[in-house]
Write an enzyme that holds these catalytic residues in place. Structure first.
Site, PDB file in Angstrom:
ATOM      1  CG  ASN A 165     -10.711   3.055   1.551  1.00 39.68           C
ATOM      2  OD1 ASN A 165     -11.772   3.139   0.939  1.00 39.68           O
ATOM      3  ND2 ASN A 165     -10.451   2.055   2.370  1.00 39.68           N
ATOM      4  CG  ASP A 170      -1.643   0.625  -3.371  1.00 39.75           C
ATOM      5  OD1 ASP A 170      -1.802   1.825  -3.038  1.00 39.75           O
ATOM      6  OD2 ASP A 170      -2.374  -0.292  -2.947  1.00 39.75           O
ATOM      7  CG  ASN A 193      -8.974   4.670   5.155  1.00 41.32           C
ATOM      8  OD1 ASN A 193      -8.235   4.158   4.309  1.00 41.32           O
ATOM      9  ND2 ASN A 193      -9.737   3.946   5.946  1.00 41.32           N
ATOM     10  CG  HIS A 251      -2.325   0.389   0.961  1.00 36.88           C
ATOM     11  ND1 HIS A 251      -2.879   0.479  -0.302  1.00 36.88           N
ATOM     12  CD2 HIS A 251      -3.336   0.731   1.817  1.00 36.88           C
ATOM     13  CE1 HIS A 251      -4.140   0.858  -0.203  1.00 36.88           C
ATOM     14  NE2 HIS A 251      -4.444   1.020   1.064  1.00 36.88           N
TER      15      HIS A 251
END
Length: 197
Positions: free
Chosen positions: A116, A95, A70, A22
């Protein structure tokens, strides 16, 4: 055409996340900073780590939000608002599950595809019309395994492919900064031919 003035790498702050898939966006902006021996500084008002670089005749900001994935838009919105940078002048590097490791794709606009970080940036900017550089990390094959997959480190072979793709894609930076996006796409999307013996 407007060139890129802000490059945002998406990731999660802290040592625990450093090597996870991520954080591929962080790896990319770190690679850009390393080519210019630039270092990131904590910028409280932008909720992230930022570096200002001059590449050729272009000034560009690099940003690593420290808000956790997020809430990435909070950081992007703060820096873009302060320096009056439009969405069209923003490149978000992230990513991408739908691309295999070693693949890089540039596109403008579109949905968030369940990412997100992108979701929050779209909400904060009020538009999806910013540029994205998608770094392939592959897919675990099962939707329920995605969270665990992105929050873990790639296997060694995958990491090598991602690292090579990051290095190769830096070649498109001058075109991104000058606003020549079709030339940037050509560079980024064309696999270098192996040298003939």
């Amino acid at each position: 055409m407007l060139g890129i003035r802000l490059i945002v790498g998406l990731g999660n702050p802290g040592r625990d996340y450093e090597a996870t898939r991520h954080n591929a966006g962080f790896w990319w902006v770190d690679a850009v900073a390393a080519t210019k021996s630039a270092s990131f500084k904590a910028e409280k008002k932008f909720h992230g780590l930022a570096a200002r670089l001059t590449i050729g005749s272009h000034e560009v900001w690099l940003l690593k939000p420290e808000t956790f994935m997020n809430l990435s838009g909070r950081s992007v919105g703060a820096l873009a608002g302060f320096y009056k940078i439009t969405p069209e002048e923003i490149l978000v590097v992230h990513d991408e599950l739908d691309l295999p490791p070693g693949t890089v794709r540039l596109k403008k606009g579109g949905g968030h595809g369940g990412h997100n970080g992108l979701k929050d940036i779209i909400a904060q900017l009020g538009t999806p019309e910013f540029w994205r550089l998608r770094l392939g990390i592959g897919h675990p094959g099962d939707r329920s395994a995605v969270v665990n997959f992105v929050l873990n480190a790639p296997q060694r072979a995958e990491q090598a492919l991602i690292d090579d793709a990051v290095d190769a894609s830096l070649a498109g930076l001058p075109q991104l900064l000058s606003g020549d996006f079709s030339a940037a796409m050509l560079k980024l999307h064309t696999k270098p031919k192996p040298e003939s013996i």
